[in-house]
Design a protein around this motif. Structure first.
Motif, PDB file in Angstrom:
ATOM      1  N   LEU A 404       0.829  -1.208   0.000  1.00  0.00           N
ATOM      2  CA  LEU A 404       0.000   0.000   0.000  1.00  0.00           C
ATOM      3  C   LEU A 404       0.860   1.253   0.000  1.00  0.00           C
ATOM      4  O   LEU A 404       0.587   2.210  -0.742  1.00  0.00           O
ATOM      5  CB  LEU A 404      -0.930  -0.005   1.217  1.00  0.00           C
ATOM      6  N   ALA A 405       1.926   1.255   0.820  1.00  0.00           N
ATOM      7  CA  ALA A 405       2.806   2.425   0.855  1.00  0.00           C
ATOM      8  C   ALA A 405       3.483   2.637  -0.499  1.00  0.00           C
ATOM      9  O   ALA A 405       3.597   3.771  -0.984  1.00  0.00           O
ATOM     10  CB  ALA A 405       3.852   2.263   1.952  1.00  0.00           C
ATOM     11  N   LEU A 406       3.900   1.558  -1.145  1.00  0.00           N
ATOM     12  CA  LEU A 406       4.553   1.679  -2.448  1.00  0.00           C
ATOM     13  C   LEU A 406       3.555   2.056  -3.531  1.00  0.00           C
ATOM     14  O   LEU A 406       3.912   2.693  -4.534  1.00  0.00           O
ATOM     15  CB  LEU A 406       5.271   0.377  -2.793  1.00  0.00           C
ATOM     16  N   ALA A 407       2.287   1.674  -3.349  1.00  0.00           N
ATOM     17  CA  ALA A 407       1.253   2.126  -4.286  1.00  0.00           C
ATOM     18  C   ALA A 407       1.096   3.647  -4.193  1.00  0.00           C
ATOM     19  O   ALA A 407       0.983   4.337  -5.215  1.00  0.00           O
ATOM     20  CB  ALA A 407      -0.070   1.430  -3.982  1.00  0.00           C
ATOM     21  N   GLU A 408       1.082   4.169  -2.964  1.00  0.00           N
ATOM     22  CA  GLU A 408       0.997   5.625  -2.772  1.00  0.00           C
ATOM     23  C   GLU A 408       2.197   6.312  -3.427  1.00  0.00           C
ATOM     24  O   GLU A 408       2.055   7.325  -4.120  1.00  0.00           O
ATOM     25  CB  GLU A 408       0.967   5.956  -1.277  1.00  0.00           C
ATOM     26  N   GLY A 433     -12.421  -4.955   4.692  1.00  0.00           N
ATOM     27  CA  GLY A 433     -13.127  -3.871   5.361  1.00  0.00           C
ATOM     28  C   GLY A 433     -12.250  -2.980   6.214  1.00  0.00           C
ATOM     29  O   GLY A 433     -12.747  -1.995   6.786  1.00  0.00           O
ATOM     30  N   SER A 434     -10.951  -3.261   6.270  1.00  0.00           N
ATOM     31  CA  SER A 434     -10.055  -2.422   7.061  1.00  0.00           C
ATOM     32  C   SER A 434      -9.814  -1.109   6.331  1.00  0.00           C
ATOM     33  O   SER A 434      -9.976  -1.019   5.104  1.00  0.00           O
ATOM     34  CB  SER A 434      -8.723  -3.130   7.288  1.00  0.00           C
ATOM     35  N   PRO A 435      -9.435  -0.037   7.069  1.00  0.00           N
ATOM     36  CA  PRO A 435      -9.144   1.236   6.404  1.00  0.00           C
ATOM     37  C   PRO A 435      -8.086   1.091   5.311  1.00  0.00           C
ATOM     38  O   PRO A 435      -8.194   1.716   4.256  1.00  0.00           O
ATOM     39  CB  PRO A 435      -8.649   2.112   7.552  1.00  0.00           C
ATOM     40  N   GLY A 436      -7.084   0.242   5.561  1.00  0.00           N
ATOM     41  CA  GLY A 436      -6.043   0.043   4.557  1.00  0.00           C
ATOM     42  C   GLY A 436      -6.581  -0.582   3.294  1.00  0.00           C
ATOM     43  O   GLY A 436      -6.224  -0.166   2.180  1.00  0.00           O
ATOM     44  N   GLN A 437      -7.453  -1.576   3.434  1.00  0.00           N
ATOM     45  CA  GLN A 437      -8.000  -2.210   2.242  1.00  0.00           C
ATOM     46  C   GLN A 437      -8.891  -1.242   1.459  1.00  0.00           C
ATOM     47  O   GLN A 437      -8.860  -1.202   0.225  1.00  0.00           O
ATOM     48  CB  GLN A 437      -8.806  -3.456   2.611  1.00  0.00           C
ATOM     49  N   LEU A 438      -9.691  -0.457   2.180  1.00  0.00           N
ATOM     50  CA  LEU A 438     -10.553   0.520   1.500  1.00  0.00           C
ATOM     51  C   LEU A 438      -9.720   1.544   0.752  1.00  0.00           C
ATOM     52  O   LEU A 438     -10.055   1.934  -0.375  1.00  0.00           O
ATOM     53  CB  LEU A 438     -11.465   1.199   2.520  1.00  0.00           C
ATOM     54  N   ARG A 439      -8.622   1.993   1.370  1.00  0.00           N
ATOM     55  CA  ARG A 439      -7.735   2.948   0.697  1.00  0.00           C
ATOM     56  C   ARG A 439      -7.093   2.302  -0.529  1.00  0.00           C
ATOM     57  O   ARG A 439      -6.989   2.921  -1.588  1.00  0.00           O
ATOM     58  CB  ARG A 439      -6.658   3.438   1.668  1.00  0.00           C
ATOM     59  N   ALA A 440      -6.664   1.043  -0.385  1.00  0.00           N
ATOM     60  CA  ALA A 440      -6.045   0.345  -1.509  1.00  0.00           C
ATOM     61  C   ALA A 440      -7.033   0.202  -2.663  1.00  0.00           C
ATOM     62  O   ALA A 440      -6.665   0.350  -3.837  1.00  0.00           O
ATOM     63  CB  ALA A 440      -5.542  -1.020  -1.065  1.00  0.00           C
ATOM     64  N   ASP A 441      -8.303  -0.072  -2.339  1.00  0.00           N
ATOM     65  CA  ASP A 441      -9.327  -0.219  -3.381  1.00  0.00           C
ATOM     66  C   ASP A 441      -9.535   1.106  -4.109  1.00  0.00           C
ATOM     67  O   ASP A 441      -9.587   1.156  -5.340  1.00  0.00           O
ATOM     68  CB  ASP A 441     -10.630  -0.694  -2.746  1.00  0.00           C
TER      69      ASP A 441
END
Length: 458
Positions: A404-408, A433-441
């Motif tokens: 996720l960090a590397l995607a950002e 459903g975690s905040p990280g998964q929602l951000r990744a989506d």
């Protein structure tokens, strides 16, 4: 200041945007620009600007301030809520009041809605120019060199023509009047604005290539100067002098800019060895450091720390000196002090995190993660922080978080294919459903659209 002055080496469209627009004649559109990030300089500019933004009923946190390394006396607003200031303007000023006068005028353009009246086609060009410029900044920060802080972005694309977004004389007068109101509401005199106008007025007689680019889109009529003269002559109850604290912050900012941006010889000539003032010793410490002469640089900065042990920026500079000369373990203590005494300023925290990661221990990775998580929460546009956070997560075997960090990071530098791969990987492996998964989506969908648009425009 390893996290402070970061090199940029990318192509961006030249900044011809609302307010000041062109930065010189058409032939100058191919020259290089430098974006500078520095915690202390940005803090000093914010201290000058915030009362003016508030006086204009603007949210100071909604306005991004960008510093461009260029000797031109110039400033402009663009993209709605972006204020760009050239180091040439800062170093040509004589006091913080003159900088306040310029910022007040530019705030007048923002508050007056002048940017929204330019027209659809031009607004699109402006938005593209700003987006491209800020993308260039993100790419450069992502590549972050340790090189004494030069941030270089090459100006290439000509998305707008010189003067395209020039303000009219009526808008200039309106911005002057609004700027004066904002200065008075903040309890400040318009004398600084007048002094800056007088500087520009002396350039009216110069041929085009030698004029300040500010004049190309901010026509300086004599009646504008006279209006401000009359206002200053009738002022009551406002301050025309900076406080000692404001003046010291300004003097340190100028000394720091000169130390990093001028050739060391010029810095030593301007701040002679017998000048024991804080700004002079600060400038000389930086100049010696740039010459890799730590035998002179470290005693100077450590002498300043001994006198002002709670100053975060002195500790930061010591950390940068040590880190960039291969003394990583020694750099951690001053960097850590700088972070603590700056209330975890994001730019400084990134410097400490990078030093910690270089040490290669599990405890260091854990500390770096916490620092970088806080830094990216406060400054989401810092691509360097995202890249380092991805490294820290990866070395701690937190691979979904690393993705996720590397995607950002990749999204910020425009690597859409890699960003989509990393975002998809994060989405598929983070808890449902975690905040990280929602951000990744969300990020996966965003970069997919950007990639498709980029391909369509080829």
């Amino acid at each position: 200041m390893r996290s402070s002055f970061l090199r940029i080496a990318v192509l961006i469209c030249f900044l011809i945007v609302s307010g000041i627009g062109a930065v010189g004649p058409a032939s100058a559109q191919q020259r290089s620009l430098s974006f500078i990030r520095d915690a202390e300089v940005e803090h000093t500019i914010r201290q000058i600007a915030t009362p003016l933004f508030k006086a204009a009923d603007l949210d100071p946190n909604a306005i991004d301030i960008h510093l461009i390394r260029d000797n031109a006396i110039n400033a402009f607003v663009g993209g709605g809520m972006h204020l760009f200031i050239f180091t040439g303007l800062l170093m040509a000023s004589d006091n913080p009041n003159q900088i306040a006068g310029v910022i007040a005028h530019e705030t007048g353009h923002i508050a007056g809605g002048h940017l929204s009246r330019i027209g659809g086609a031009v607004e699109m060009a402006t938005a593209q120019a700003i987006a491209s410029a800020l993308l260039g900044l993100a790419i450069g920060v992502a590549g972050g060199s340790a090189d004494a802080g030069m941030a270089i972005a090459m100006g290439g694309q000509q998305m707008a023509q010189r003067g395209m977004l020039s303000f009219s004389r009526a808008q200039e007068n309106s911005a002057d009047q609004a700027g004066i109101r904002f200065l008075h509401r903040a309890g400040e005199s318009a004398l600084g604005m007048l002094q800056f106008f007088e500087k520009l007025d002396t350039q009216n007689a110069l041929i085009g290539s030698r004029q300040s680019p500010y004049l190309s889109t901010h026509p300086m009529a004599a009646d504008r100067v006279r209006v401000v003269e009359n206002v200053v002559a009738q002022e009551k109850g406002v301050s025309a002098e900076a406080t000692p604290e404001q003046q010291m912050a300004y003097d340190r900012m100028i000394a720091k800019l000169r130390g990093f941006l001028d050739p060391p010889g010029r810095t030593f000539a301007a701040y002679k060895a017998d000048d024991t003032s804080v700004p002079a010793r600060y400038a000389r410490a930086i100049a010696y450091y740039r010459q890799a002469d730590l035998d002179h640089a470290l005693p100077l900065i450590r002498g300043l720390i001994a006198e002002q042990p709670d100053d975060p920026y002195f500790h930061e500079l010591e950390g940068q000196m040590l880190f960039e000369n291969g003394r990583v373990a020694e750099a951690i203590k001053p960097y850590r002090l700088a972070v603590e005494k700056s209330d975890r300023a994001p730019l400084i925290a990134v410097g400490l995190a990078q030093a910690l990661i270089e040490t290669g221990t599990d405890a260091a990775y854990t500390e770096a993660q916490a620092l970088l998580e806080n830094a990216t929460a406060k400054d989401r546009d810092n691509a360097t922080a995202w890249r380092l956070l991805g490294i820290a997560y990866g070395r701690a075997d937190r691979m979904p978080q690393a993705s996720l960090a590397l995607a950002e990071y990749n999204a910020q530098i425009g690597r859409w294919d890699e960003a989509e791969v990393q975002a998809t990987r994060a989405r598929d492996n983070l808890p449902v459903g975690s905040p990280g998964q929602l951000r990744a989506d969300d990020l996966a969908e965003y970069v997919k659209r950007q990639r498709e648009e980029a391909r369509a425009n080829r």
